[in-house]
Design an enzyme around this catalytic site. Structure first.
Site, PDB file in Angstrom:
ATOM      1  N   GLN A  16      45.188   2.703  15.521  1.00 56.14           N
ATOM      2  CA  GLN A  16      44.167   3.155  14.574  1.00 56.14           C
ATOM      3  C   GLN A  16      43.178   4.064  15.319  1.00 56.14           C
ATOM      4  OE1 GLN A  16      44.838   0.037  15.556  1.00 56.14           O
ATOM      5  NE2 GLN A  16      43.075  -1.325  15.517  1.00 56.14           N
ATOM      6  N   ALA A  70      29.844   6.005   7.744  1.00 58.66           N
ATOM      7  CA  ALA A  70      31.162   6.590   7.452  1.00 58.66           C
ATOM      8  C   ALA A  70      31.991   5.662   6.572  1.00 58.66           C
ATOM      9  CB  ALA A  70      31.905   6.860   8.756  1.00 58.66           C
ATOM     10  N   CYS A  71      31.553   4.404   6.434  1.00 63.97           N
ATOM     11  CA  CYS A  71      32.274   3.460   5.564  1.00 63.97           C
ATOM     12  C   CYS A  71      32.157   3.840   4.089  1.00 63.97           C
ATOM     13  CB  CYS A  71      31.772   2.038   5.780  1.00 63.97           C
ATOM     14  SG  CYS A  71      32.263   1.358   7.361  1.00 63.97           S
ATOM     15  N   ARG A 121      40.009   7.677  11.158  1.00 60.27           N
ATOM     16  CA  ARG A 121      38.735   8.228  10.665  1.00 60.27           C
ATOM     17  C   ARG A 121      38.146   9.150  11.726  1.00 60.27           C
ATOM     18  NH1 ARG A 121      34.682   3.846   9.040  1.00 60.27           N
ATOM     19  NH2 ARG A 121      35.774   3.960   7.064  1.00 60.27           N
ATOM     20  N   ASP A 173      11.400 -10.548   6.378  1.00 58.84           N
ATOM     21  CA  ASP A 173      12.694 -10.543   5.691  1.00 58.84           C
ATOM     22  C   ASP A 173      12.591  -9.584   4.508  1.00 58.84           C
ATOM     23  OD1 ASP A 173      14.950 -11.001   4.183  1.00 58.84           O
ATOM     24  OD2 ASP A 173      14.893 -13.185   4.418  1.00 58.84           O
ATOM     25  N   TYR A 227      30.422  -3.435   2.005  1.00 57.62           N
ATOM     26  CA  TYR A 227      29.463  -2.757   2.897  1.00 57.62           C
ATOM     27  C   TYR A 227      29.365  -1.268   2.544  1.00 57.62           C
ATOM     28  CZ  TYR A 227      27.705  -0.852   7.343  1.00 57.62           C
ATOM     29  OH  TYR A 227      26.998  -0.175   8.302  1.00 57.62           O
ATOM     30  N   LYS A 287      30.933  -4.502  17.710  1.00 56.62           N
ATOM     31  CA  LYS A 287      31.904  -3.493  17.277  1.00 56.62           C
ATOM     32  C   LYS A 287      32.892  -3.208  18.411  1.00 56.62           C
ATOM     33  CE  LYS A 287      29.296  -1.437  13.762  1.00 56.62           C
ATOM     34  NZ  LYS A 287      29.250  -0.164  13.122  1.00 56.62           N
ATOM     35  N   ASP A 306      11.749  -6.757  11.427  1.00 54.64           N
ATOM     36  CA  ASP A 306      13.106  -7.317  11.509  1.00 54.64           C
ATOM     37  C   ASP A 306      13.001  -8.832  11.310  1.00 54.64           C
ATOM     38  OD1 ASP A 306      15.826  -8.120  12.437  1.00 54.64           O
ATOM     39  OD2 ASP A 306      15.920  -6.070  13.203  1.00 54.64           O
TER      40      ASP A 306
END
Ligand code: NAD
Length: 332
Positions: A220, A119-120, A285, A53, A149, A192, A35
């Site tokens: 939503q 799910a995007c 969603r 990176d 994204y 989030k 990471d």
């Protein structure tokens, strides 16, 4: 079933990656994590942690050397506020990360590769109402993801499929639906909805001011899956022979207002919701888990209330510690 012992987790400093490293170590794997930074809230359990990176080819090569399987989680990402405002950065960085990691894995002779999609990827035109039909895997096409994204996730799904077909690399593709839990980002702009609401409600409880800001009208809808279920699903998918994209999430849909009410119940306070303008993402969603059940013989089982109770307790502890600190400042 093939036994894999040496694994790489990319994004091992992040929320899911850090939990996954701990889980794999518990199950006896030798684990390398990579990471940009080590985990924020506790030390990594990885046998070896490389600060690297993955936009850099040399770092991707070093990360994949000598491992048999890769869990590819590294991504430049965040909640709606972040992904709706950084399209170029996200598409650029995540494309480089995934192009490099997949090719480095192939060159290193990795046998299994699990890619964490989202799910995007699902098209906006299927998510225009609050009471939407749950999304089936095949609904991803014709493609019209909402943000850069989602487009990048879809592209890397295709890349995984072609690496499987052309080079024989055994790829697995999971589409997460809103994973949450302790040890995840809870402030700073990348958090989030579940973490942000836990933070706001913890501040309300600790300061006695019941006002809690919600982006938009709060109607939503989404489904939310607790981290322990996510880890179980990842393990089952990696060990399976299924190589098409698979949803991994809960299929209980709630509004953001309901989510706030559940967290307020956990915190034991009455809140007053203040609806303010803000990015909301798609209108509705939910995950269709039919294929998940068929393929893995299992589905997420931890209730939203239970998951939020564990998450809220951790975030309230973080907020209390920060409020007690003279340097901490908060915006609601
Ligand atoms: P996270 O942001 O906590 O973790 C991602 C990690 O990737 C971060 O620690 C970040 O530093 C690292 N990273 C970013 N750029 C990097 C680079 N150039 N090189 C190396 N590492 C880099 O996110 P998460 O919630 O743990 O998500 C893990 C994966 O799951 C991501 O691919 C994400 O897109 C996907 N996903 C997550 C959710 C969710 O609800 N959390 C939903 C859908 C998809």
């Amino acid at each position: 079933m093939q036994i894999v012992r040496r694994v790489l987790v990319t994004g091992a400093g992040g929320f899911i990656g850090h939990h996954l490293v701990k889980d794999l170590r518990r199950r006896g794997y030798w684990v390398r994590g990579v990471d940009l930074d080590p985990p924020e809230y506790e030390p990594s359990a990885a046998d070896e942690f490389q600060v690297g990176d993955l936009r850099r080819w040399e770092d991707a090569i070093a990360a994949c050397e000598g491992v048999e399987a890769v869990y590819a989680l590294a991504a430049d990402m965040g909640g709606m506020g972040f992904i709706s405002a950084h399209h170029a950065q996200i598409l650029h960085n995540n494309s480089l990360i995934n192009l490099h990691t997949l090719e480095a894995a192939r060159q290193a002779g990795v046998s299994r590769y699990l890619y964490t999609s989202s799910a995007c990827v699902y098209p906006e035109y299927r998510q225009n109402e609050t009471n939407v039909a749950p999304l089936r895997e095949e609904d991803a096409y014709p493609a019209q993801p909402q943000d850069a994204y989602g487009w990048e996730k879809l592209l890397t799904e295709r890349l995984c499929t072609h690496y499987r077909d052309d080079y024989g690399l055994q790829t697995r593709i999971v589409r997460f639906h809103n994973i949450f839990g302790p040890l995840g980002t809870w402030m700073g702009g990348r958090e989030k909805a579940p973490a942000a609401l836990c933070r706001k409600i913890a501040i309300a409880r600790l300061t006695g001011n019941p006002e809690v800001e919600i982006w938009g009208d709060g109607e939503q809808t989404r489904s939310f899956c607790y981290i322990d279920d996510c880890l179980e699903g990842l393990r089952r998918l990696m060990d399976s022979e299924y190589s098409e994209p698979l949803n991994l999430g809960q299929d209980r849909m709630v509004t953001i207002n309901e989510l706030a009410d559940i967290i307020a119940g956990v915190a034991g306070i009455q809140i007053r919701k203040v609806h303010v303008p803000g990015p909301q993402g798609v209108r509705g969603r939910n995950s269709d888990n039919t294929r998940l059940r068929q393929v893995l013989g299992w589905q997420p089982a931890i209730s939203l209330e239970e998951g939020l109770a564990r998450t809220y307790a951790w975030i309230e502890g973080q907020v209390a510690a920060a409020l007690g600190s003279p340097v901490a400042t908060y915006t609601r």
